[in-house]
Design an enzyme around this catalytic site. Structure first.
Site, mmCIF file in Angstrom:
data_model
loop_
_atom_site.group_PDB
_atom_site.id
_atom_site.type_symbol
_atom_site.label_atom_id
_atom_site.label_comp_id
_atom_site.label_asym_id
_atom_site.label_seq_id
_atom_site.Cartn_x
_atom_site.Cartn_y
_atom_site.Cartn_z
ATOM 1 N N SER A 136 0.746 -1.006 0.098
ATOM 2 C CA SER A 136 -0.155 0.168 -0.001
ATOM 3 C C SER A 136 0.842 1.226 -0.076
ATOM 4 O O SER A 136 1.644 1.446 -0.948
ATOM 5 C CB SER A 136 -0.755 -0.074 1.325
ATOM 6 O OG SER A 136 -1.912 1.073 1.162
ATOM 7 N N ASP A 163 -2.363 6.030 -3.272
ATOM 8 C CA ASP A 163 -1.209 5.459 -2.862
ATOM 9 C C ASP A 163 -0.801 4.352 -3.717
ATOM 10 O O ASP A 163 -1.411 4.324 -4.683
ATOM 11 C CB ASP A 163 -1.461 4.924 -1.280
ATOM 12 C CG ASP A 163 -2.686 3.720 -1.343
ATOM 13 O OD1 ASP A 163 -3.372 3.976 -2.455
ATOM 14 O OD2 ASP A 163 -2.688 3.115 -0.469
ATOM 15 N N ASP A 223 -1.143 0.978 -4.240
ATOM 16 C CA ASP A 223 -2.159 0.136 -4.490
ATOM 17 C C ASP A 223 -3.408 0.878 -4.694
ATOM 18 O O ASP A 223 -4.287 0.223 -5.219
ATOM 19 C CB ASP A 223 -2.182 -1.026 -3.545
ATOM 20 C CG ASP A 223 -2.766 -0.742 -2.437
ATOM 21 O OD1 ASP A 223 -2.775 0.497 -1.787
ATOM 22 O OD2 ASP A 223 -3.500 -1.623 -1.704
ATOM 23 N N ASP A 276 -5.865 2.073 -3.262
ATOM 24 C CA ASP A 276 -7.400 2.053 -2.491
ATOM 25 C C ASP A 276 -7.457 3.167 -1.400
ATOM 26 O O ASP A 276 -8.247 3.396 -1.057
ATOM 27 C CB ASP A 276 -7.085 0.640 -1.570
ATOM 28 C CG ASP A 276 -6.134 0.637 -0.576
ATOM 29 O OD1 ASP A 276 -5.040 1.807 -0.491
ATOM 30 O OD2 ASP A 276 -6.047 -0.312 0.163
#
Length: 452
Positions: free
Chosen positions: A102, A243, A245, A247
């Site tokens: 992340s 960010d 990833d 999400d």
């Protein structure tokens, strides 16, 4: 074995804490725990990753583990975490695996798991997987042979399916909106600019050239300085940062002022209530959300339910109560009608859709929330539990709470993914908040000094 899963999956330094051997073991344990055993065909797993170089290594280990357990693997390549969740549901797969840390820096990586339907795992399932990893660490797996070994298939158009899904959710096109999007040199680099353009926006993409090493490197949702500068340079209506990833979604106004997840949630909550889609006029947020969000929602007649930190706890409450919107101050926003997990690109689309539908600026929309000054200090520690629970630390927290009374609050919690204790203080002024936070942070440092 210590606790394997943190707030959001398994994380650590790739090839040191999170080794290929551990990734393989987790994959096999997940396949045995999550896959249905009474079906006439092998279990199916969707596997994706972000742009970290170590993702290639860990993907190979995860795929090997899944296929050694007899699972058919659908490999989707570099995609956002919510895309992997979406494709897990669309493929009717038994589980999904996302390799990402992340917002963490590049040396780290992680494993996020999804059950059938693309839902994050509750604590009890994580504990079962942990137990399976530990129980089988010293013994051979019950391995299939011959035709029982799993096969691997590459899904080459997964990004297209995901983008089409996202754009199809937008209630009002984005024509006339100029946006700068910071892709964090991560999984959003391809899909975010495409999704925003297809929905009608004029898009300037920055940090959209991942090389495996530059993910989250002074960019993305944790480092919005470059986004601010680009918004001002291009005269954009807003900026959006994701960010690694994708999400998360945080934004900046045309003037470069930050709009965090609390403000985004408030904007979307009002939009959904107006549209009649905010179930029970209720919003779900975590204990980290600013007191200003609570006050704003109360003034608007919207109920706010609090959960523990972590978007999976928000998700659990949303599912248990049949609610329509929740999220975190950090920018994880969950809209269950369209996604089974936090989705930064989906959030960005709906935020801009509200701007386009109302003709109002982001700054005007975000003004519904007046944030109480909030100071967050991430304290590196040797032991997260000791740092948060030491008697001297608890005594300092109690002293601070007595001082603040009803004018603020203190939240102390160990990170679920890093060797940190997070000290958060809200107060009537930033000076008071910072002073109180520093006092507590010093007690945490003393209780559990960080290791070199």
């Amino acid at each position: 074995m210590g606790r394997l899963f943190g707030t959001d999956g398994v994380r650590g330094r790739a090839n040191v804490d999170l080794t290929p051997e551990l990734a393989l073991a987790v994959a096999v344990a997940a396949a045995h725990t999550l896959a249905e055993t009474d079906r006439s065909h092998p279990p199916v797993a969707v596997v994706g990753r972000d742009t970290r170089a170590s993702g290639e290594m860990l993907e190979a280990a995860v795929v090997a583990g899944l296929t050694s357990a007899g699972a058919t693997v659908i490999r989707v390549g570099v995609l956002p975490t919510p895309a992997v969740a979406y494709l897990t549901a669309e493929a009717k797969a038994d589980l999904g695996v996302m390799l990402s840390a992340s917002h963490n820096p590049m040396p780290d990586n992680g494993i996020k798991l999804f059950a059938a339907g693309g839902h994050k795992l509750p604590d009890e399932l994580e504990m079962k997987i942990e137990a399976a990893v530990e129980a089988n660490a010293a013994s051979a797996w019950d391995r299939p042979v011959g035709a029982g070994v799993g096969r691997v298939h590459d899904l080459l158009d997964g990004a297209d399916h995901y983008v089409q899904h996202l754009v199809g959710t937008v209630p009002h096109r984005l024509d006339g909106i100029k946006v700068v999007v910071d892709c964090a040199n991560g999984a959003a680099a391809e899909v975010a600019p495409v999704a925003y353009r297809e929905a009608g926006a004029e898009v300037i993409a920055i940090h959209a050239e991942p090389d495996g090493l530059n993910i989250n490197d002074e960019c993305g949702s944790n480092h919005i300085e470059a986004l601010r500068a680009a918004v001002l340079e291009h005269g954009a209506h807003l900026g959006i940062a994701h960010d690694g990833d994708a999400d998360r979604c945080v934004a900046v106004t045309a003037a470069g002022d930050e709009v965090d997840g609390d403000q985004v949630m408030a904007i979307l909550a009002l939009a959904m209530r107006e549209a009649g889609t905010l179930t029970d006029d209720t919003l779900v947020a975590t204990v980290m959300s600013n007191l200003g969000l609570r006050l704003a929602m109360s003034a608007e007649g919207i109920r706010l339910i609090e959960t523990k930190v972590g978007d999976r706890y928000v998700l659990e409450e949303l599912r248990a109560s049949g609610l329509a919107l929740g999220g975190e101050q950090s920018g994880h926003i969950v809209m269950p009608a369209y996604a089974t997990t936090g989705d930064g690109v989906l959030t960005g689309l709906h935020l801009m859709s509200r701007m386009a539908a109302t003709g109002r600026s982001l700054a005007d929309l975000a003004a519904v929330v007046t944030k109480l000054p909030q100071v967050l200090i991430n304290v590196p520690v040797g032991d997260r539990t000791v740092g948060a629970a030491a008697p001297a630390v608890r005594a300092e927290v109690e002293r601070a709470e007595a001082e603040l009374g009803g004018t603020g609050r203190v939240l102390l919690r160990p990170s679920g993914t890093e060797p940190l204790v997070r000290v958060m203080v809200e107060a009537a002024t930033e000076t008071v908040a910072r002073s109180v936070a520093e006092r507590i942070a010093e007690q945490v440092r003393t209780a559990s000094p960080a290791t070199a």
